[in-house]
Design a protein around this motif. Structure first.
Motif, PDB file in Angstrom:
ATOM      1  N   THR A 206       0.819  -1.222   0.000  1.00 15.81           N
ATOM      2  CA  THR A 206       0.000   0.000   0.000  1.00 15.81           C
ATOM      3  C   THR A 206       0.849   1.266   0.000  1.00 15.81           C
ATOM      4  OG1 THR A 206      -0.120   0.092   2.423  1.00 15.81           O
ATOM      5  CG2 THR A 206      -1.801  -1.211   1.287  1.00 15.81           C
ATOM      6  N   GLY A 207       2.105   1.147   0.447  1.00 15.71           N
ATOM      7  CA  GLY A 207       2.948   2.326   0.561  1.00 15.71           C
ATOM      8  C   GLY A 207       2.626   3.189   1.761  1.00 15.71           C
ATOM      9  N   ASN A 208       1.724   2.695   2.620  1.00 16.53           N
ATOM     10  CA  ASN A 208       1.325   3.428   3.820  1.00 16.53           C
ATOM     11  C   ASN A 208       1.960   2.759   5.030  1.00 16.53           C
ATOM     12  OD1 ASN A 208       0.090   4.763   5.921  1.00 16.53           O
ATOM     13  ND2 ASN A 208      -2.004   4.436   5.207  1.00 16.53           N
ATOM     14  N   ALA A 209       2.822   3.465   5.729  1.00 16.99           N
ATOM     15  CA  ALA A 209       3.540   2.869   6.858  1.00 16.99           C
ATOM     16  C   ALA A 209       2.592   2.420   7.968  1.00 16.99           C
ATOM     17  CB  ALA A 209       4.559   3.866   7.408  1.00 16.99           C
ATOM     18  N   LYS A 210       1.453   3.076   8.112  1.00 11.11           N
ATOM     19  CA  LYS A 210       0.497   2.688   9.155  1.00 11.11           C
ATOM     20  C   LYS A 210      -0.044   1.275   8.927  1.00 11.11           C
ATOM     21  CE  LYS A 210      -2.322   6.285   9.171  1.00 11.11           C
ATOM     22  NZ  LYS A 210      -3.444   7.158   9.610  1.00 11.11           N
ATOM     23  N   ASP A 211      -0.013   0.843   7.671  1.00  9.95           N
ATOM     24  CA  ASP A 211      -0.530  -0.493   7.362  1.00  9.95           C
ATOM     25  C   ASP A 211       0.361  -1.605   7.893  1.00  9.95           C
ATOM     26  OD1 ASP A 211      -2.784   0.484   6.182  1.00  9.95           O
ATOM     27  OD2 ASP A 211      -1.958   0.480   4.155  1.00  9.95           O
ATOM     28  N   PHE A 212       1.567  -1.258   8.337  1.00  8.56           N
ATOM     29  CA  PHE A 212       2.410  -2.245   9.015  1.00  8.56           C
ATOM     30  C   PHE A 212       1.688  -2.795  10.241  1.00  8.56           C
ATOM     31  CE2 PHE A 212       5.453  -3.076  12.459  1.00  8.56           C
ATOM     32  CZ  PHE A 212       6.214  -4.096  11.895  1.00  8.56           C
TER      33      PHE A 212
ATOM     34  N   LEU B 148      -1.717  -2.803  10.658  1.00 11.06           N
ATOM     35  CA  LEU B 148      -3.106  -3.202  10.421  1.00 11.06           C
ATOM     36  C   LEU B 148      -3.350  -4.709  10.563  1.00 11.06           C
ATOM     37  CD1 LEU B 148      -5.893  -2.176   9.804  1.00 11.06           C
ATOM     38  CD2 LEU B 148      -5.374  -2.348   7.354  1.00 11.06           C
ATOM     39  N   PRO B 149      -2.503  -5.589  10.010  1.00  9.57           N
ATOM     40  CA  PRO B 149      -2.765  -7.025  10.197  1.00  9.57           C
ATOM     41  C   PRO B 149      -2.812  -7.437  11.670  1.00  9.57           C
ATOM     42  CG  PRO B 149      -1.184  -6.711   8.438  1.00  9.57           C
ATOM     43  CD  PRO B 149      -1.365  -5.374   9.093  1.00  9.57           C
ATOM     44  N   GLY B 150      -1.912  -6.901  12.472  1.00 11.10           N
ATOM     45  CA  GLY B 150      -1.924  -7.222  13.895  1.00 11.10           C
ATOM     46  C   GLY B 150      -3.172  -6.711  14.588  1.00 11.10           C
ATOM     47  N   MET B 151      -3.638  -5.531  14.185  1.00 10.33           N
ATOM     48  CA  MET B 151      -4.862  -4.980  14.768  1.00 10.33           C
ATOM     49  C   MET B 151      -6.072  -5.826  14.396  1.00 10.33           C
ATOM     50  SD  MET B 151      -3.960  -0.971  14.014  1.00 10.33           S
ATOM     51  CE  MET B 151      -5.653  -0.425  14.219  1.00 10.33           C
ATOM     52  N   LEU B 152      -6.130  -6.264  13.139  1.00  9.30           N
ATOM     53  CA  LEU B 152      -7.231  -7.123  12.697  1.00  9.30           C
ATOM     54  C   LEU B 152      -7.185  -8.472  13.408  1.00  9.30           C
ATOM     55  CD1 LEU B 152      -7.194  -6.358   8.861  1.00  9.30           C
ATOM     56  CD2 LEU B 152      -8.882  -5.587  10.555  1.00  9.30           C
ATOM     57  N   TYR B 153      -5.977  -8.976  13.625  1.00 12.16           N
ATOM     58  CA  TYR B 153      -5.826 -10.237  14.369  1.00 12.16           C
ATOM     59  C   TYR B 153      -6.333 -10.071  15.794  1.00 12.16           C
ATOM     60  CZ  TYR B 153      -3.571 -14.032  16.915  1.00 12.16           C
ATOM     61  OH  TYR B 153      -3.327 -15.102  17.735  1.00 12.16           O
ATOM     62  N   THR B 154      -6.010  -8.951  16.424  1.00 13.21           N
ATOM     63  CA  THR B 154      -6.483  -8.692  17.785  1.00 13.21           C
ATOM     64  C   THR B 154      -7.992  -8.636  17.838  1.00 13.21           C
ATOM     65  OG1 THR B 154      -4.466  -7.463  18.326  1.00 13.21           O
ATOM     66  CG2 THR B 154      -6.382  -7.075  19.724  1.00 13.21           C
TER      67      THR B 154
ATOM     68  N   ALA C  43     -10.787  -0.643  20.470  1.00 10.14           N
ATOM     69  CA  ALA C  43     -11.545   0.611  20.488  1.00 10.14           C
ATOM     70  C   ALA C  43     -10.623   1.818  20.579  1.00 10.14           C
ATOM     71  CB  ALA C  43     -12.523   0.608  21.667  1.00 10.14           C
ATOM     72  N   ILE C  44      -9.425   1.624  21.087  1.00 12.83           N
ATOM     73  CA  ILE C  44      -8.435   2.711  21.141  1.00 12.83           C
ATOM     74  C   ILE C  44      -7.643   2.784  19.843  1.00 12.83           C
ATOM     75  CG2 ILE C  44      -6.337   3.514  22.296  1.00 12.83           C
ATOM     76  CD1 ILE C  44      -7.407   2.196  24.866  1.00 12.83           C
ATOM     77  N   LEU C  45      -7.239   1.611  19.321  1.00  9.97           N
ATOM     78  CA  LEU C  45      -6.305   1.587  18.205  1.00  9.97           C
ATOM     79  C   LEU C  45      -6.939   1.930  16.864  1.00  9.97           C
ATOM     80  CD1 LEU C  45      -4.150  -1.563  19.079  1.00  9.97           C
ATOM     81  CD2 LEU C  45      -3.567   0.848  19.382  1.00  9.97           C
TER      82      LEU C  45
ATOM     83  N   TYR D 250      -5.822   4.640  14.001  1.00 11.00           N
ATOM     84  CA  TYR D 250      -5.374   4.246  12.663  1.00 11.00           C
ATOM     85  C   TYR D 250      -5.849   5.277  11.624  1.00 11.00           C
ATOM     86  CZ  TYR D 250      -5.085   1.626   8.288  1.00 11.00           C
ATOM     87  OH  TYR D 250      -4.821   1.246   7.002  1.00 11.00           O
ATOM     88  N   TRP D 251      -7.021   5.818  11.842  1.00  7.43           N
ATOM     89  CA  TRP D 251      -7.568   6.786  10.899  1.00  7.43           C
ATOM     90  C   TRP D 251      -7.124   8.213  11.200  1.00  7.43           C
ATOM     91  CZ3 TRP D 251      -9.326   4.539   6.788  1.00  7.43           C
ATOM     92  CH2 TRP D 251      -9.903   3.267   6.882  1.00  7.43           C
ATOM     93  N   TRP D 252      -6.957   8.539  12.466  1.00  7.55           N
ATOM     94  CA  TRP D 252      -6.738   9.943  12.836  1.00  7.55           C
ATOM     95  C   TRP D 252      -5.284  10.291  13.119  1.00  7.55           C
ATOM     96  CZ3 TRP D 252     -11.114   9.329  16.957  1.00  7.55           C
ATOM     97  CH2 TRP D 252     -12.340   9.218  16.296  1.00  7.55           C
ATOM     98  N   ALA D 253      -4.509   9.352  13.615  1.00 12.64           N
ATOM     99  CA  ALA D 253      -3.135   9.660  14.039  1.00 12.64           C
ATOM    100  C   ALA D 253      -2.151   9.377  12.915  1.00 12.64           C
ATOM    101  CB  ALA D 253      -2.775   8.834  15.280  1.00 12.64           C
ATOM    102  N   ASP D 254      -0.942   9.901  13.053  1.00 16.42           N
ATOM    103  CA  ASP D 254       0.086   9.564  12.078  1.00 16.42           C
ATOM    104  C   ASP D 254       0.755   8.245  12.485  1.00 16.42           C
ATOM    105  OD1 ASP D 254       2.095  10.071  14.026  1.00 16.42           O
ATOM    106  OD2 ASP D 254       2.213  12.170  13.428  1.00 16.42           O
ATOM    107  N   THR D 255       1.663   7.763  11.655  1.00 13.44           N
ATOM    108  CA  THR D 255       2.270   6.452  11.869  1.00 13.44           C
ATOM    109  C   THR D 255       3.015   6.366  13.204  1.00 13.44           C
ATOM    110  OG1 THR D 255       2.529   6.134   9.488  1.00 13.44           O
ATOM    111  CG2 THR D 255       3.885   4.763  10.929  1.00 13.44           C
TER     112      THR D 255
END
Length: 246
Positions: free
Chosen positions: A103-109, A111-117, A176-178, A182-187
Motif C-alpha cells: 500500500t505504501g502506507n507505513a500505518k498499514d504495518f 493493520l494485520p496485527g490490529m485485525l488479528y487482535t 476501540a483505542i487503536l 489508525y484513521w486519525w493519528a500519524d504512523t
C-alpha cells in the motif's frame, strides 16, 4: 478428630492450594510465552516505530523489524527452545511488512496485527457463548485435562468462561483505542500507542485468568486416567491368562 489433627488438615489444604496456584502460574507462563514471549512480541514493533520516528523510511523500518523477528527465531532454534511464540511473531511482522509495502502506507504495518487482535477478541467471546471458551481450549492440554472440563468439571468450565470473557473484553477495549488512531493519528503516534498497549492489557488478562483458575476446582488429569485404565486392562488380561493356565 483430635485437636492435633486440625492444624495438619489445615496445613495440607494450604499446601494443596499453594501447589494448585503454582501449577496454574506455570501453565499460564508456558501457554502465553512468559517474559521472553512478551519481549519477542514487543521488540519488532518497537524497532519499527523507533526507526520510522527518526528517519520516516518505511523500507528500512520494515526490514529492521523483520530481521529482528527472524533473529529471535534463530536464537530459539539454536538453543532448542520452544519456537511457537517467536514464529507467530515472524508471521505477524511479515504480514505487516508485506501489507505496508503493497500500500505504501507505513500505518498499514500495524493493520494485520490490529485485525488479528479484533478477530481474537471476537473468538474469545463467540466461543464462550457457544459453551467452549477459548481459554479452556488453549489451557486444557497444558493442564492435561483436554476437554474434560466441558462435561465433568463445571466449576472449571465456569472459570474458563470468565477468563475468556475477560480476554475478549480487554482486547475489544484495546481495539476501540487503536482503530480510531489508525484513521486519525500519524504512523509514529499510532506506533507508540500500540507498543505501549502491548503488555499492560496482556498482563491484566493473564492476571484475571490466574485469579479465576486459582479459585476453580483442580483439573482432571485425563492422561493419568488413560494410563491407569491401560494398567488395569493389562492386569485383567494377565489375570485371565493365569486362570486359563491354571
Amino acid at each position: 478428630m483430635t485437636s492435633l489433627d486440625k492444624p495438619t488438615t489445615t496445613n495440607d489444604q494450604q499446601q494443596q492450594d499453594s501447589d494448585a496456584k503454582a501449577v496454574t502460574e506455570a501453565a499460564l507462563f508456558e501457554a502465553f510465552g512468559g517474559v521472553r514471549g512478551m519481549v519477542e512480541t514487543v521488540l519488532p514493533g518497537l524497532l519499527f516505530v523507533t526507526i520510522f520516528t527518526i528517519n520516516k523510511d518505511l523500507h528500512i523500518s520494515a526490514i529492521a523489524a523483520l530481521a529482528v523477528s527472524v533473529l529471535l527465531v534463530a536464537v530459539r532454534l539454536i538453543r532448542r527452545d520452544t519456537v511457537k511464540h517467536a514464529f507467530s511473531g515472524v508471521f505477524g511482522v511479515a504480514f505487516g511488512v508485506v501489507f505496508a509495502m503493497m500500500t505504501g502506507n507505513a500505518k498499514d504495518f500495524y493493520l494485520p496485527g490490529m485485525l488479528y487482535t479484533l478477530g481474537l477478541a471476537v473468538a474469545y467471546i463467540a466461543t464462550t457463548i457457544a459453551g467452549v471458551p477459548l481459554v479452556g481450549l488453549i489451557l486444557g492440554p497444558v493442564f492435561k485435562e483436554n476437554l474434560s472440563w466441558r462435561t465433568r468439571n463445571p466449576g472449571r468450565k465456569k472459570a474458563y468462561a470468565k477468563a475468556s470473557w475477560a480476554w475478549g473484553l480487554i482486547l475489544l477495549a484495546k481495539c476501540a483505542i487503536l482503530f480510531p488512531l489508525y484513521w486519525w493519528a500519524d504512523t509514529a503516534q499510532l506506533g507508540w500507542v500500540l507498543v505501549t498497549l502491548k503488555i499492560p492489557p496482556f498482563l491484566l488478562a493473564v492476571y484475571l485468568t490466574w485469579v479465576f483458575l486459582a479459585k476453580a476446582p483442580a483439573p482432571i488429569d485425563v492422561f493419568a486416567e488413560m494410563e491407569a485404565e491401560e494398567r488395569a486392562e493389562k492386569e485383567r488380561e494377565a489375570a485371565s491368562a493365569a486362570q486359563r493356565d491354571a
